[in-house]
Design a protein around this motif. Structure first.
Motif, PDB file in Angstrom:
ATOM      1  N   ARG A   1      55.867 -54.434 -56.608  1.00  0.00           N
ATOM      2  CA  ARG A   1      55.925 -55.620 -57.171  1.00  0.00           C
ATOM      3  C   ARG A   1      54.409 -55.949 -58.140  1.00  0.00           C
ATOM      4  NH1 ARG A   1      58.714 -60.406 -57.233  1.00  0.00           N
ATOM      5  NH2 ARG A   1      57.627 -62.437 -57.382  1.00  0.00           N
ATOM      6  N   VAL A   2      53.575 -55.701 -57.407  1.00  0.00           N
ATOM      7  CA  VAL A   2      52.050 -55.842 -57.995  1.00  0.00           C
ATOM      8  C   VAL A   2      51.966 -54.974 -59.066  1.00  0.00           C
ATOM      9  CG1 VAL A   2      49.713 -55.713 -57.928  1.00  0.00           C
ATOM     10  CG2 VAL A   2      51.066 -56.596 -55.968  1.00  0.00           C
ATOM     11  N   TRP A   3      52.568 -53.593 -59.207  1.00  0.00           N
ATOM     12  CA  TRP A   3      52.398 -52.861 -60.478  1.00  0.00           C
ATOM     13  C   TRP A   3      53.296 -53.290 -61.510  1.00  0.00           C
ATOM     14  CZ3 TRP A   3      50.319 -48.506 -62.341  1.00  0.00           C
ATOM     15  CH2 TRP A   3      51.038 -47.913 -63.259  1.00  0.00           C
ATOM     16  N   ALA A   4      54.363 -53.914 -61.239  1.00  0.00           N
ATOM     17  CA  ALA A   4      55.129 -54.501 -62.274  1.00  0.00           C
ATOM     18  C   ALA A   4      54.400 -55.458 -63.178  1.00  0.00           C
ATOM     19  CB  ALA A   4      56.625 -55.131 -61.941  1.00  0.00           C
ATOM     20  N   ILE A   5      53.269 -56.033 -62.720  1.00  0.00           N
ATOM     21  CA  ILE A   5      52.484 -57.125 -63.251  1.00  0.00           C
ATOM     22  C   ILE A   5      51.223 -56.609 -63.953  1.00  0.00           C
ATOM     23  CG2 ILE A   5      51.094 -59.130 -63.077  1.00  0.00           C
ATOM     24  CD1 ILE A   5      52.935 -59.877 -60.633  1.00  0.00           C
ATOM     25  N   VAL A   6      50.713 -55.549 -63.311  1.00  0.00           N
ATOM     26  CA  VAL A   6      49.378 -55.107 -63.806  1.00  0.00           C
ATOM     27  C   VAL A   6      49.743 -53.991 -64.904  1.00  0.00           C
ATOM     28  CG1 VAL A   6      47.836 -55.360 -61.543  1.00  0.00           C
ATOM     29  CG2 VAL A   6      49.066 -53.200 -62.118  1.00  0.00           C
ATOM     30  N   SER A   7      50.956 -53.304 -64.918  1.00  0.00           N
ATOM     31  CA  SER A   7      51.219 -52.421 -66.003  1.00  0.00           C
ATOM     32  C   SER A   7      51.864 -53.315 -66.981  1.00  0.00           C
ATOM     33  CB  SER A   7      52.039 -51.391 -65.380  1.00  0.00           C
ATOM     34  OG  SER A   7      53.267 -51.968 -65.094  1.00  0.00           O
ATOM     35  N   ASP A   8      51.933 -54.394 -66.830  1.00  0.00           N
ATOM     36  CA  ASP A   8      52.605 -55.261 -68.272  1.00  0.00           C
ATOM     37  C   ASP A   8      51.577 -55.508 -68.856  1.00  0.00           C
ATOM     38  OD1 ASP A   8      53.852 -56.741 -69.914  1.00  0.00           O
ATOM     39  OD2 ASP A   8      55.145 -57.917 -68.473  1.00  0.00           O
ATOM     40  N   VAL A   9      50.876 -54.766 -69.967  1.00  0.00           N
ATOM     41  CA  VAL A   9      49.753 -55.331 -70.762  1.00  0.00           C
ATOM     42  C   VAL A   9      49.909 -56.541 -71.418  1.00  0.00           C
ATOM     43  CG1 VAL A   9      48.757 -52.933 -70.724  1.00  0.00           C
ATOM     44  CG2 VAL A   9      50.128 -53.590 -72.517  1.00  0.00           C
ATOM     45  N   GLU A  10      51.070 -56.775 -71.924  1.00  0.00           N
ATOM     46  CA  GLU A  10      51.435 -58.075 -72.676  1.00  0.00           C
ATOM     47  C   GLU A  10      51.154 -59.161 -71.926  1.00  0.00           C
ATOM     48  OE1 GLU A  10      54.997 -56.940 -74.623  1.00  0.00           O
ATOM     49  OE2 GLU A  10      53.833 -55.920 -76.368  1.00  0.00           O
ATOM     50  N   ARG A  11      51.265 -59.166 -70.497  1.00  0.00           N
ATOM     51  CA  ARG A  11      51.248 -60.198 -69.568  1.00  0.00           C
ATOM     52  C   ARG A  11      49.919 -60.637 -69.292  1.00  0.00           C
ATOM     53  NH1 ARG A  11      55.055 -60.478 -64.409  1.00  0.00           N
ATOM     54  NH2 ARG A  11      54.375 -62.609 -63.654  1.00  0.00           N
ATOM     55  N   MET A  12      48.945 -59.745 -69.485  1.00  0.00           N
ATOM     56  CA  MET A  12      47.508 -60.008 -69.253  1.00  0.00           C
ATOM     57  C   MET A  12      46.874 -61.079 -69.969  1.00  0.00           C
ATOM     58  SD  MET A  12      46.900 -58.068 -66.711  1.00  0.00           S
ATOM     59  CE  MET A  12      48.178 -57.796 -65.962  1.00  0.00           C
TER      60      MET A  12
ATOM     61  N   ASN B   1      35.792 -63.133 -65.229  1.00  0.00           N
ATOM     62  CA  ASN B   1      36.962 -63.012 -65.618  1.00  0.00           C
ATOM     63  C   ASN B   1      38.233 -62.075 -64.816  1.00  0.00           C
ATOM     64  OD1 ASN B   1      37.560 -64.643 -68.049  1.00  0.00           O
ATOM     65  ND2 ASN B   1      35.873 -63.388 -68.966  1.00  0.00           N
ATOM     66  N   MET B   2      37.475 -60.998 -64.139  1.00  0.00           N
ATOM     67  CA  MET B   2      38.255 -60.093 -63.364  1.00  0.00           C
ATOM     68  C   MET B   2      38.541 -60.747 -62.098  1.00  0.00           C
ATOM     69  SD  MET B   2      36.001 -56.823 -63.967  1.00  0.00           S
ATOM     70  CE  MET B   2      36.570 -55.675 -62.888  1.00  0.00           C
ATOM     71  N   THR B   3      37.926 -61.722 -61.694  1.00  0.00           N
ATOM     72  CA  THR B   3      38.295 -62.507 -60.350  1.00  0.00           C
ATOM     73  C   THR B   3      39.379 -63.418 -60.798  1.00  0.00           C
ATOM     74  OG1 THR B   3      36.158 -62.277 -59.472  1.00  0.00           O
ATOM     75  CG2 THR B   3      37.361 -64.171 -58.572  1.00  0.00           C
ATOM     76  N   ALA B   4      39.249 -64.115 -61.901  1.00  0.00           N
ATOM     77  CA  ALA B   4      40.346 -65.120 -62.244  1.00  0.00           C
ATOM     78  C   ALA B   4      41.519 -64.277 -62.978  1.00  0.00           C
ATOM     79  CB  ALA B   4      40.056 -65.838 -63.467  1.00  0.00           C
ATOM     80  N   THR B   5      41.553 -63.000 -63.227  1.00  0.00           N
ATOM     81  CA  THR B   5      42.838 -62.110 -63.409  1.00  0.00           C
ATOM     82  C   THR B   5      43.387 -61.745 -62.121  1.00  0.00           C
ATOM     83  OG1 THR B   5      41.854 -61.328 -65.520  1.00  0.00           O
ATOM     84  CG2 THR B   5      43.444 -59.990 -64.472  1.00  0.00           C
ATOM     85  N   LEU B   6      42.858 -61.375 -61.426  1.00  0.00           N
ATOM     86  CA  LEU B   6      43.337 -61.107 -59.896  1.00  0.00           C
ATOM     87  C   LEU B   6      43.946 -62.283 -59.208  1.00  0.00           C
ATOM     88  CD1 LEU B   6      40.932 -58.410 -58.250  1.00  0.00           C
ATOM     89  CD2 LEU B   6      43.000 -58.048 -59.813  1.00  0.00           C
ATOM     90  N   ALA B   7      43.297 -63.327 -59.529  1.00  0.00           N
ATOM     91  CA  ALA B   7      44.121 -64.557 -58.985  1.00  0.00           C
ATOM     92  C   ALA B   7      45.679 -64.872 -59.642  1.00  0.00           C
ATOM     93  CB  ALA B   7      42.992 -65.842 -58.880  1.00  0.00           C
ATOM     94  N   HIS B   8      45.351 -64.722 -60.856  1.00  0.00           N
ATOM     95  CA  HIS B   8      46.950 -64.904 -61.552  1.00  0.00           C
ATOM     96  C   HIS B   8      47.511 -64.048 -61.141  1.00  0.00           C
ATOM     97  CE1 HIS B   8      44.712 -67.538 -64.469  1.00  0.00           C
ATOM     98  NE2 HIS B   8      45.755 -68.017 -64.874  1.00  0.00           N
ATOM     99  N   ILE B   9      47.457 -62.741 -61.086  1.00  0.00           N
ATOM    100  CA  ILE B   9      48.314 -61.687 -60.621  1.00  0.00           C
ATOM    101  C   ILE B   9      48.771 -61.938 -59.146  1.00  0.00           C
ATOM    102  CG2 ILE B   9      48.374 -59.113 -59.871  1.00  0.00           C
ATOM    103  CD1 ILE B   9      46.087 -58.716 -62.135  1.00  0.00           C
ATOM    104  N   LYS B  10      47.846 -62.334 -58.162  1.00  0.00           N
ATOM    105  CA  LYS B  10      48.083 -62.684 -57.002  1.00  0.00           C
ATOM    106  C   LYS B  10      49.158 -63.837 -56.744  1.00  0.00           C
ATOM    107  CE  LYS B  10      46.066 -64.359 -52.545  1.00  0.00           C
ATOM    108  NZ  LYS B  10      46.446 -63.218 -51.817  1.00  0.00           N
ATOM    109  N   GLY B  11      49.006 -64.705 -57.678  1.00  0.00           N
ATOM    110  CA  GLY B  11      50.050 -65.949 -57.655  1.00  0.00           C
ATOM    111  C   GLY B  11      51.212 -65.323 -58.117  1.00  0.00           C
ATOM    112  N   ALA B  12      51.265 -64.661 -59.213  1.00  0.00           N
ATOM    113  CA  ALA B  12      52.572 -64.331 -59.714  1.00  0.00           C
ATOM    114  C   ALA B  12      53.226 -63.355 -58.847  1.00  0.00           C
ATOM    115  CB  ALA B  12      52.079 -63.485 -61.054  1.00  0.00           C
TER     116      ALA B  12
END
Length: 169
Positions: A26-37, A154-165
């Motif tokens: 599930r996490v992979w689906a988010i981190v590998s979707d570069v357009e979502r970043m 910025n990386m901390t914010a990115t991980l928080a977004h990924i975690k939430g999603a």
């Protein structure tokens, strides 16, 4: 992050991590979707795959557009250099042989969830930061330190977004 006095040529790194109550797939689906970043940090504005591709694989490229109050707006082309579904996704910015930066997500199953690490390395290739250092060589260590702190935020914010999603049911 502590003061290290690192210089750009030292290829300094930043790493942040979090635990996510979701499977590595599930996490992979988010981190590998570069357009979502785009929009997960204050800097990255948009991302799009190049050459008609729509999914990651080693050798595939994407264009990222960024904005920073001190550096203005710019775009970079990145090449996927690590791609193991459910485990690791990494890319080199610019020339993969001499990148201006390397970025990587590492996923590890942990406690019925996923430990997600985001890591980045400055250099060895030249970047926008190199021009600031060229103008103020006596302030190189401070410039590098401040930029690494910005990446860390910025990386901390990115991980928080990924975690939430990833944790949305």
């Amino acid at each position: 992050m502590e003061w290290t006095g690192a210089r750009y040529a030292d290829k300094p790194t930043v790493e942040v991590r979090t635990w996510i109550d979701a499977t590595p797939d599930r996490v992979w689906a988010i981190v590998s979707d570069v357009e979502r970043m785009a929009g997960m940090s204050t800097e990255l504005q948009s991302v799009e795959w190049l050459d008609g591709v729509t999914a990651p694989a080693v050798g595939r490229k994407f264009l990222g557009r960024s904005r920073h109050e001190s550096f203005g707006e710019w775009s970079t082309t990145s090449e996927v250099v690590d791609c193991e579904p459910g485990r690791v996704f990494g890319w080199a910015v610019g020339d993969a042989a001499e990148p201006s930066a390397i970025w990587r997500f590492v996923l590890r199953p942990k406690d019925d969830g996923t430990e997600l690490t985001q890591w980045m390395q400055l250099g060895p290739g030249r970047s926008g930061l190199s021009f600031a250092i060229d103008r103020m060589p006596d302030k190189e260590q401070k410039i590098v330190f401040v930029r690494l702190r910005e990446f860390e935020r910025n990386m901390t914010a990115t991980l928080a977004h990924i975690k939430g999603a990833a944790e949305q049911r």
